[in-house]
Design a protein around this motif. Structure first.
Motif, mmCIF file in Angstrom:
data_model
loop_
_atom_site.group_PDB
_atom_site.id
_atom_site.type_symbol
_atom_site.label_atom_id
_atom_site.label_comp_id
_atom_site.label_asym_id
_atom_site.label_seq_id
_atom_site.Cartn_x
_atom_site.Cartn_y
_atom_site.Cartn_z
ATOM 1 N N GLY A 89 8.960 32.889 44.778
ATOM 2 C CA GLY A 89 9.546 34.031 45.464
ATOM 3 C C GLY A 89 10.400 33.582 46.638
ATOM 4 O O GLY A 89 11.505 34.083 46.873
ATOM 5 N N GLY A 90 9.874 32.572 47.361
ATOM 6 C CA GLY A 90 10.598 32.031 48.501
ATOM 7 C C GLY A 90 11.949 31.480 48.085
ATOM 8 O O GLY A 90 12.973 31.719 48.739
ATOM 9 N N GLY A 91 11.947 30.741 46.976
ATOM 10 C CA GLY A 91 13.192 30.168 46.467
ATOM 11 C C GLY A 91 14.198 31.259 46.133
ATOM 12 O O GLY A 91 15.390 31.152 46.451
ATOM 13 N N LEU A 92 13.694 32.318 45.482
ATOM 14 C CA LEU A 92 14.571 33.426 45.095
ATOM 15 C C LEU A 92 15.134 34.112 46.344
ATOM 16 O O LEU A 92 16.330 34.432 46.413
ATOM 17 C CB LEU A 92 13.767 34.432 44.261
ATOM 18 N N PHE A 93 14.262 34.307 47.331
ATOM 19 C CA PHE A 93 14.691 34.911 48.591
ATOM 20 C C PHE A 93 15.812 34.075 49.212
ATOM 21 O O PHE A 93 16.852 34.587 49.616
ATOM 22 C CB PHE A 93 13.490 34.990 49.550
ATOM 23 N N TRP A 94 15.600 32.777 49.239
ATOM 24 C CA TRP A 94 16.563 31.848 49.844
ATOM 25 C C TRP A 94 17.910 31.961 49.145
ATOM 26 O O TRP A 94 18.957 31.984 49.775
ATOM 27 C CB TRP A 94 16.002 30.435 49.741
ATOM 28 N N LEU A 95 17.834 32.057 47.811
ATOM 29 C CA LEU A 95 19.058 32.131 47.017
ATOM 30 C C LEU A 95 19.819 33.423 47.324
ATOM 31 O O LEU A 95 21.054 33.438 47.385
ATOM 32 C CB LEU A 95 18.674 32.083 45.530
ATOM 33 N N LEU A 96 19.066 34.509 47.536
ATOM 34 C CA LEU A 96 19.699 35.828 47.655
ATOM 35 C C LEU A 96 19.875 36.284 49.103
ATOM 36 O O LEU A 96 20.236 37.433 49.345
ATOM 37 C CB LEU A 96 18.857 36.858 46.879
ATOM 38 N N VAL A 97 19.621 35.386 50.045
ATOM 39 C CA VAL A 97 19.723 35.745 51.463
ATOM 40 C C VAL A 97 21.016 36.499 51.808
ATOM 41 O O VAL A 97 20.968 37.526 52.485
ATOM 42 C CB VAL A 97 19.557 34.498 52.351
#
Lengths: 354, 148, 449
Positions: free
Chosen positions: A309-317
């Motif tokens: 989830g963190g990775g996805l968040f980072w990608l979509l910041v």
């Protein structure tokens, strides 16, 4: 025939005028945060060293369980300057990841992902994932004990992902266990699949950077800023940094040659202190601290989902941070970024202090 | 009219000269190891997990040969019946290097007269354990010994 | 008419009864005959008609020994439990197979009738024969273990134990002193008192007991000395079952101290090369003449310590100086010591150098590999010492020194290579720094305007 004649001759055929124009036009804004602009170029330089030394290593490396360790040993001992090339490849890989992290966090904290640079950020984050893949796959290639067991643990973690875990584990390992098949597979990823991806995405990333120019932090946006010409002023400074990095790499490689360790043996018991590469330590450490069960779910599964989830968040910041997009300051995202940074640094230190 | 001898021009020339030379030297310092790396080393292959221990033709029946296997010696034995076997050549007693005794048809350690039969089993003298056996494969004329 | 009929009927009945009786008797007779023949056959199959035959099968038929002894309990029942772990018991042998008697009789006087071969407790002098009934009989032993030797009884009679027993002494060891009784385990059983790891303690049970051994006037410190020896260390600490314990030198059933003449043969069964060299050495003849027992003179017998280079030479720790003080022998010994120490020193020095190089990240596995051969030469030279020829040692040592020299050179080259790398690094760093400085100047120059 003098130099300018040659230049003209080539230019007539290759049409380098737009490039020259771009180089002339490109400027770098000068302000108190300008120093962070160097880290992207530094990462690129180290990447180029990785490509160069990687290609050199390919000439002697043999990707099989029987020969991998021996061939790296051969490179380190028999091939002239093999010790240097291999050590530089290892050191440069680690330095590159370090500079990449600096580049990434500085871009994040300066909100460089604001429109119109969302895609620059997205492509950069994808590069991060690929580079981590490089690190993970490259770690196994010398086929030593530590890497063997670290890969075992790492792929085990991938096996816990709900739903696709078993498939993922078999896909990564090329079977149920870490074997020579895994090595061949990782080799394929490391020298073909990931380089192809990285080339494409890196090109896109650089294209976006050139298209939209350097971003300025929101606090300074709209203010009149001094600029510096990229060619030659900024470029010469870049060059100084690169040369420094080159010297540092040579010194590190000569004074602290990268260890080779003992050859992996699937039947040997796991050595004490198995650690992944340092840039994975914070995740490794987190999973270690999670309780076996959180509610009805396995702690490990939850941890992996959280990192996913963190990775996805980072990608979509860029698409989540509406404040920055509107040119307002977005304290929440700054806070989140700093917390993540502190978490990573803290967990890494804890991981090594143990 | 261009003045070619003002201090500024001289200085610029000097700096350009320094820059060119030092960058050139850096390039040389970079490419020299690379060039050397590309030249094949005197020993052209890594040979550790498996090693070409001998040529089939050089090994007569009822003879043995010591070969380097990694950092340890190995012994290649061709039995009187022509079968080829390979063992670790490190005696299990005090780590001396064993040898093949043609007349007695066994593997012998000179240090304390330890004896092993042609299967590497300790049969006489002080050695407490058999010799570790390696796998032997014959590819063409080459005898390839590998571990496990 | 009716009367006649009746009498006729009665006569018929009489005949009927007689026939019945005869048939019954005949059948009984038949059973008896067949039965007794079967019994005889069974006895014949046993080879010996004595009930001490090992073929009687305790599982079929009666065993009054067990019945009574179980019922009496305590000490008298103890052998029954012990026999469960006994190799004889496991092979189906029972009380009567050793002790004789008649296990089918309920009457104790019949069951334990000496006339039926019953022996309750053999006297020490009888024990060997008692066990030898089967163990010296090839036919019998073949049925249990075809590879089993059958010479223990005759070996025993050649031993000091056996001879003294024959002379009426009751203290020396018999079979059961070492092997136990009612609970005898195979030699390969780690719990057996004769398992290699336990032998020294078993022998020491008597031989280390000063009170028990007083009458014989022999030392009782063998066990204590042996336990300090290199052999005991190999056997008991390293668990190397091929290392010798008491019986490997003294024999087991024929236990006798080796005489002066046979010592080097005894040691030579394992240390063949040393024995061979010693036989050809100048020491052989004078030692034999002076009745000095070869190996033992320098190495002791029970307390054989790990030999060291210090045993050689003419110093205080040297065994040579027991006989040689200021003669040619002392000089030769000193020379051999010097040679061995020289090679040893060079090997250590080279090892240090190579370790230093490998810690510094240099690849020196090849010279390390080659140095191993020098170590072989050193070990070899230490063996050649047993020929007591300084020249032979010198040849061996020189070969070792040559190898060591090459390895040392390789180590030195590796260190030089490291220096070269350092210098190369320094040069390239200098070049890089110059380039950085030049760029810096260039930037300054560019930005001045």
């Amino acid at each position: 025939m003098n130099l300018s004649a040659i230049t003209t001759w080539v230019n007539d055929r290759a049409g380098l005028e737009p490039l020259r124009a771009l180089a002339h036009k490109k400027t770098v804004p000068l302000h108190r945060h300008s120093v962070w602009y160097y880290f992207g170029g530094m990462t690129l330089f180290l990447f180029a060293i990785q490509v160069g030394t990687g290609i050199l290593l390919l000439l002697y490396y043999r990707p099989s369980a029987e020969n991998a360790f021996e061939s790296v040993q051969f490179i380190m001992t028999e091939v002239r300057f093999g010790w240097l090339v291999r050590s530089i490849h290892s050191w440069s890989a680690n330095l590159m990841i370090a500079t990449m992290f600096v580049h990434m966090f500085s871009a994040y904290l300066m909100k460089a992902y604001r429109p119109p640079r969302e895609l620059t950020w997205v492509s950069g984050t994808l590069l991060l994932f690929i580079v981590l893949g490089f690190g993970f796959s490259g770690y196994l290639l010398p086929w030593n004990k530590l890497a063997f067991f670290a890969t075992k643990v790492g792929t085990d973690i991938a096996g816990v992902v709900p739903g696709i875990g078993t498939f993922l584990l078999r896909f990564l390992r090329g079977g149920d266990e870490v074997t020579g098949a895994t090595l061949t597979r990782f080799y394929g990823f490391h020298v073909a699949v990931l380089p192809a991806l990285v080339t494409a995405i890196l090109f896109v990333h650089l294209y976006f950077v050139q298209q939209r120019g350097m971003s300025v932090p929101p606090s300074l946006a709209g203010k009149p800023l001094q600029t510096m010409k990229f060619v030659p002023n900024f470029f010469l400074r870049d060059l100084m940094g690169w040369l420094l990095a080159l010297g540092a790499l040579a010194a590190l490689a000569a004074l602290f040659p990268w260890e080779l360790g003992e050859k992996a043996d699937a039947f040997a018991s796991a050595p004490a202190g198995i650690k992944p590469e340092w840039f994975f330590v914070f995740m490794f450490q987190t999973l270690k601290y999670l309780p076996a069960k959180i509610g009805a779910v396995d702690g490990e599964v939850l941890g992996i989902l959280a990192f996913g989830g963190g990775g996805l968040f980072w990608l979509l910041v860029p698409f989540l941070d509406r404040q920055s997009a509107q040119g307002k300051s977005s304290r929440w995202f700054t806070l989140i970024g700093i917390l993540i940074l502190l978490y990573i640094v803290g967990m890494t230190i804890v991981g090594y202090a143990e | 009219m261009e003045n070619t001898n003002t201090p500024v021009t001289t200085r610029r020339k000097f700096i350009n000269y320094c820059l060119g030379t030092s960058l050139g030297a850096t390039l040389v310092a970079t490419f020299y190891p690379i060039f050397k790396f590309l030249v094949p080393p005197p020993i052209t292959e890594s040979t550790e997990a498996s090693v070409v221990a001998a040529k089939v033709s050089e090994l007569k029946p009822n003879s043995g040969k010591i070969f380097k296997f990694g950092s340890k010696p190995g012994i290649l034995v061709k039995t009187p019946s022509g079968e080829i076997r390979a063992f670790s050549a490190t005696c299990t007693h005090l780590d001396c290097t064993v040898q093949y005794k043609e007349e007695a048809q066994h593997i012998w350690c000179a240090c304390h007269n330890g004896r092993y039969d042609l299967m590497g089993k300790n049969v006489a003298g002080p050695p407490p354990r058999p010799l570790e056996q390696y796998t032997v494969n014959v590819r063409g004329d080459e005898i390839i010994v590998s571990k496990g | 008419m009716a009367k006649e009929d009746t009498s006729e009927f009665q006569a018929n009945q009489k005949i009927h009864r007689t026939v019945k009786l005869v048939v019954t008797l005949a059948l009984l007779l038949l059973f008896f005959v067949v039965g007794s023949k079967a019994q005889k056959d069974a006895a014949r199959a046993g080879g010996e008609t004595s009930s001490a035959s090992p073929t009687a099968n305790p599982s079929s038929g009666k065993n009054s020994c067990l019945e009574c002894h179980q019922a009496m309990g305590d000490q008298l029942a103890a052998p029954i439990a012990a026999m469960a772990e006994d190799i004889h018991g496991k092979r189906g042998l029972s009380c009567a197979n050793c002790h004789g008697g008649d296990p089918t009789a309920d009457d104790p006087t019949q069951a334990m009738n000496p006339g039926k071969g019953f022996v309750a407790r053999p006297k020490p002098a009888e024990v060997a024969r008692f066990c030898g009934k089967c163990h010296s009989n090839a036919e019998t032993m073949k049925r249990f273990n075809p590879a089993q030797r059958i010479d223990q009884e005759s070996e025993y009679s050649s031993s000091v134990h056996g001879k003294r027993i024959k002379q009426g002494d009751t203290k020396p060891a018999t079979c059961i002193s070492c092997h136990g009784h009612h609970g005898i385990r195979a030699v390969s059983d780690p719990q057996a008192p004769v398992y290699p790891l336990n032998v020294a303690q078993t022998c020491g049970g008597c031989h280390a007991n000063t009170d028990y051994m007083r009458a014989y006037g022999i030392p009782t410190d063998q066990l204590q000395k042996y336990s300090q020896s290199v052999h005991a260390n190999a056997l008991l600490k390293k668990r190397d079952l091929s290392a010798p314990t008491c019986n490997d030198c003294h024999g087991n059933h024929g236990a006798t101290p080796p005489g002066v003449g046979s010592v080097s043969n005894v040691c030579g069964t394992c240390h063949a090369r040393q024995a061979e060299l010693f036989e050809k050495s100048p020491h052989q003849a004078p030692f034999a003449a002076a009745a000095m027992a070869g190996c033992v003179v320098c190495h002791n017998n029970h307390q054989i310590l790990l030999p060291s280079d210090e045993m050689l030479g003419s110093g205080a720790t040297a065994v040579c100086s027991t006989c040689h003080t200021e003669d040619a022998g002392a000089q030769g010994a000193q020379k051999m010591r010097g040679l061995i120490e020289e090679l040893n020193h060079h090997i250590h020095q080279t090892e240090g150098l190579l370790t230093q190089a490998s810690i510094a990240g240099m690849e020196v596995s090849r010279p390390i590999f080659e140095l191993k051969e020098a170590r072989d030469k050193l070990i070899n030279a230490r063996v050649i010492v047993h020929n007591f020829s300084p020249n032979a040692i010198e040849t061996a040592i020189n070969q070792g020194l040559e190898i060591t020299g090459k390895a040392h050179q390789a180590g030195q080259e590796a260190l030089n290579e490291m220096q070269f790398r350092r210098k190369g690094l320094a040069t390239s760093l200098l070049v890089i720094l110059l380039a950085i400085a030049a760029i810096y100047l260039k930037i300054r120059q560019l930005e001045r305007h």
